[in-house]
Design a protein around this motif. Structure first.
Motif, PDB file in Angstrom:
ATOM      1  N   PHE A   2       0.714  -1.064  -0.161  1.00  0.00           N
ATOM      2  CA  PHE A   2       0.033  -0.116  -0.012  1.00  0.00           C
ATOM      3  C   PHE A   2       0.848   1.184  -0.030  1.00  0.00           C
ATOM      4  N   ILE A   3       0.694   2.085  -1.048  1.00  0.00           N
ATOM      5  CA  ILE A   3       1.620   3.344  -1.223  1.00  0.00           C
ATOM      6  C   ILE A   3       0.909   4.473  -0.760  1.00  0.00           C
ATOM      7  N   VAL A   4       1.612   5.311  -0.049  1.00  0.00           N
ATOM      8  CA  VAL A   4       0.761   6.653   0.383  1.00  0.00           C
ATOM      9  C   VAL A   4       1.828   7.629   0.018  1.00  0.00           C
ATOM     10  N   VAL A   5       1.475   8.693  -0.654  1.00  0.00           N
ATOM     11  CA  VAL A   5       2.288   9.891  -1.068  1.00  0.00           C
ATOM     12  C   VAL A   5       1.737  11.262  -0.485  1.00  0.00           C
ATOM     13  N   GLY A   6       2.339  11.987  -0.418  1.00  0.00           N
ATOM     14  CA  GLY A   6       1.917  13.465   0.471  1.00  0.00           C
ATOM     15  C   GLY A   6       2.090  13.669   1.827  1.00  0.00           C
TER      16      GLY A   6
ATOM     17  N   ASP B 106       3.997   7.315  -9.146  1.00  0.00           N
ATOM     18  CA  ASP B 106       3.132   7.000 -10.287  1.00  0.00           C
ATOM     19  C   ASP B 106       2.271   8.053 -10.815  1.00  0.00           C
ATOM     20  N   GLY B 107       2.964   9.265 -10.701  1.00  0.00           N
ATOM     21  CA  GLY B 107       1.906  10.272 -11.219  1.00  0.00           C
ATOM     22  C   GLY B 107       1.258  11.362 -10.282  1.00  0.00           C
ATOM     23  N   GLN B 108       1.339  10.727  -9.031  1.00  0.00           N
ATOM     24  CA  GLN B 108       0.543  11.676  -7.880  1.00  0.00           C
ATOM     25  C   GLN B 108       1.600  12.541  -7.326  1.00  0.00           C
ATOM     26  N   VAL B 109       1.302  13.645  -6.863  1.00  0.00           N
ATOM     27  CA  VAL B 109       1.744  14.853  -6.267  1.00  0.00           C
ATOM     28  C   VAL B 109       2.527  14.049  -5.074  1.00  0.00           C
ATOM     29  N   HIS B 110       3.857  13.845  -4.977  1.00  0.00           N
ATOM     30  CA  HIS B 110       4.407  13.117  -3.656  1.00  0.00           C
ATOM     31  C   HIS B 110       4.698  14.197  -2.719  1.00  0.00           C
ATOM     32  N   GLN B 111       5.176  15.462  -2.999  1.00  0.00           N
ATOM     33  CA  GLN B 111       5.614  16.438  -1.880  1.00  0.00           C
ATOM     34  C   GLN B 111       6.671  16.109  -1.296  1.00  0.00           C
ATOM     35  N   GLY B 112       7.409  15.230  -1.689  1.00  0.00           N
ATOM     36  CA  GLY B 112       8.878  14.840  -1.345  1.00  0.00           C
ATOM     37  C   GLY B 112       8.592  13.689  -0.213  1.00  0.00           C
ATOM     38  N   ILE B 113       7.629  13.055  -0.269  1.00  0.00           N
ATOM     39  CA  ILE B 113       7.564  11.806   0.724  1.00  0.00           C
ATOM     40  C   ILE B 113       6.664  10.706   0.217  1.00  0.00           C
ATOM     41  N   VAL B 114       7.111   9.469   0.486  1.00  0.00           N
ATOM     42  CA  VAL B 114       6.347   8.332  -0.032  1.00  0.00           C
ATOM     43  C   VAL B 114       6.520   7.117   1.080  1.00  0.00           C
ATOM     44  N   ALA B 115       5.355   6.891   1.450  1.00  0.00           N
ATOM     45  CA  ALA B 115       5.291   5.603   2.535  1.00  0.00           C
ATOM     46  C   ALA B 115       4.975   4.459   1.836  1.00  0.00           C
ATOM     47  N   LEU B 116       5.768   3.425   2.333  1.00  0.00           N
ATOM     48  CA  LEU B 116       5.379   1.855   1.703  1.00  0.00           C
ATOM     49  C   LEU B 116       4.937   1.343   2.883  1.00  0.00           C
ATOM     50  N   MET B 117       3.595   0.769   2.719  1.00  0.00           N
ATOM     51  CA  MET B 117       2.929   0.185   3.982  1.00  0.00           C
ATOM     52  C   MET B 117       2.472  -1.386   3.684  1.00  0.00           C
ATOM     53  N   ALA B 118       2.107  -2.107   4.572  1.00  0.00           N
ATOM     54  CA  ALA B 118       1.451  -3.212   4.561  1.00  0.00           C
ATOM     55  C   ALA B 118       0.175  -3.276   4.033  1.00  0.00           C
TER      56      ALA B 118
ATOM     57  N   PHE C  27      -3.707  -2.234   3.130  1.00  0.00           N
ATOM     58  CA  PHE C  27      -4.604  -1.754   3.968  1.00  0.00           C
ATOM     59  C   PHE C  27      -5.309  -2.490   4.848  1.00  0.00           C
ATOM     60  N   PRO C  28      -5.288  -2.047   6.099  1.00  0.00           N
ATOM     61  CA  PRO C  28      -6.134  -2.829   7.120  1.00  0.00           C
ATOM     62  C   PRO C  28      -7.732  -2.647   6.898  1.00  0.00           C
ATOM     63  N   TYR C  29      -8.360  -3.458   6.143  1.00  0.00           N
ATOM     64  CA  TYR C  29      -9.797  -3.065   6.143  1.00  0.00           C
ATOM     65  C   TYR C  29     -10.397  -3.535   7.314  1.00  0.00           C
ATOM     66  N   SER C  30     -11.557  -3.090   7.940  1.00  0.00           N
ATOM     67  CA  SER C  30     -12.368  -3.306   9.151  1.00  0.00           C
ATOM     68  C   SER C  30     -13.552  -4.355   8.696  1.00  0.00           C
ATOM     69  N   ASN C  31     -14.316  -4.584   9.711  1.00  0.00           N
ATOM     70  CA  ASN C  31     -15.435  -5.531   9.538  1.00  0.00           C
ATOM     71  C   ASN C  31     -16.776  -4.689  10.077  1.00  0.00           C
ATOM     72  N   LEU C  32     -17.921  -5.143   9.707  1.00  0.00           N
ATOM     73  CA  LEU C  32     -18.894  -4.466  10.408  1.00  0.00           C
ATOM     74  C   LEU C  32     -18.888  -4.131  12.044  1.00  0.00           C
ATOM     75  N   GLN C  33     -18.543  -5.101  12.480  1.00  0.00           N
ATOM     76  CA  GLN C  33     -18.671  -5.130  14.042  1.00  0.00           C
ATOM     77  C   GLN C  33     -17.542  -3.959  14.383  1.00  0.00           C
ATOM     78  N   ASP C  34     -16.755  -3.608  13.590  1.00  0.00           N
ATOM     79  CA  ASP C  34     -15.691  -2.671  13.906  1.00  0.00           C
ATOM     80  C   ASP C  34     -16.283  -1.312  14.084  1.00  0.00           C
TER      81      ASP C  34
END
Length: 328
Positions: free
Chosen positions: A88-92, A147-159, A161-168
């Motif tokens: 999961f890539i997070v930019v900005g 990949d074309g997004q405005v990164h503002q000088g930082i990119v985070a590489l993550m596991a 995405f931790p999706y939740s469930n209805l009970q959450d």
């Protein structure tokens, strides 16, 4: 008295005859041939440069590969950074900061080399406290991963995405001591709209967002950036069947509201109690099957020439009315 004559008087004229463009001595027969008339007959012309190349089938193959400029990000490889299909890539700046604040698992942080930005320094300090790996990299590497997004000088590489469930979602509302408020997205396809709706839902107090597993926009770097970090604070649930999920919510005492152009004005509806608001696809709206499961529908009156709102803009208006009634 002697009269002074004007130097430009008529006496300076040498003749009363009108001036002609050409001398009378030059007759039509005496004219020199124009330049192109000296070229000769059409058949005597020399062949143009490309005529000597020969038939098309006799020409050698054109080497397009030799003419291409080098690729901008040539030499970079996602595998070198440990990026897989599930990464999961997070930019900005803001999305990465919100991911850090929420305690999400970040594998690696890539920050622009030799930067002097105070926000990036703040993010770096936060990451160091959480023992996150930090790499200073060149701008080209960030652009490649963004990949074309405005990164503002930082990119985070993550596991992944931790999706939740209805009970959450239900627990999220219970922890805040209020009736649950849920947003259901019926096969939204634009990742930017997805992120923008999640942002509006979070601001207006929604306890979670439900999206279908198939034929729907998923969380990407685009949607995460559009949410301005709201995905880090809002439970997101992926479900296989929206209709079954709605039936489950009804059994738990939820009212199901749809957004439809034929519904009653949104400001006349009751948004209190356990509520789920369904937002439809950008083009086709809410599917007929889901629409039949809804208890009532609301619409936004149109007073101009445009027939409808953008999905995220319409959602923001309705969520704002829900927040007004639920939290005033």
């Amino acid at each position: 008295m002697k009269k002074i004559s004007n130097s430009r008087s008529n006496s300076s004229k040498t003749s009363d005859k009108p001036r002609s463009k050409k001398s009378d001595n030059a007759s039509k027969g005496d004219k020199k041939p124009r330049q192109f008339e000296e070229r000769g007959a059409k058949d005597d012309k020399k062949p143009r440069k490309f005529d000597s190349r020969g038939p098309k089938e006799d020409r050698g193959p054109r080497r397009f590969d030799d003419r291409k400029p080098p690729r901008k990000h040539e030499g970079f490889n996602r595998e070198d950074d440990g990026v897989t299909e599930e990464t999961f890539i997070v930019v900005g700046k803001n999305p990465v900061m919100e991911a850090l604040r929420s305690g999400q698992e970040i594998d690696k942080l890539l920050i622009l080399k030799d930067n002097t930005d105070h926000v990036l320094k703040k993010i770096t300090d936060m990451a160091k406290k959480q023992n996150i790996i930090i790499h200073s990299v060149e701008k080209a590497r960030l652009e490649y991963l963004a990949d074309g997004q405005v990164h503002q000088g930082i990119v985070a590489l993550m596991a992944p995405f931790p999706y939740s469930n209805l009970q959450d979602i239900l627990n999220h509302a219970k922890a805040k001591g209020r009736d649950p408020f849920i947003v259901i997205l019926d096969h939204l396809t634009d990742p930017h709209n997805l992120g923008a709706i999640i942002r509006s839902a979070n601001i207006c107090g929604a306890d979670g967002v439900i999206i279908p597993n198939r034929r729907s926009a998923s969380l990407t770097a685009v949607s995460v950036k559009a949410s301005s970090g709201a995905v880090s604070h809002t439970p997101i649930v992926k479900v296989t069947n929206l209709s079954q999920t709605i039936d489950e919510l009804k059994k738990k005492g939820f009212w199901i509201m749809s957004t439809d152009m034929k519904g009653n004005p949104y400001y006349k509806a009751d948004y209190k109690g356990s509520l789920a608001i369904v937002i439809g696809n950008e083009g086709t709206g809410i599917s007929e099957k889901v629409k039949k499961q809804c208890d009532f529908s609301v619409s936004i009156p149109i007073h101009g020439e445009i027939e409808s709102f953008n999905a995220s803009a319409a959602a923001a208006i309705i969520f704002a009315e829900a927040a007004k009634q639920r939290f005033q």
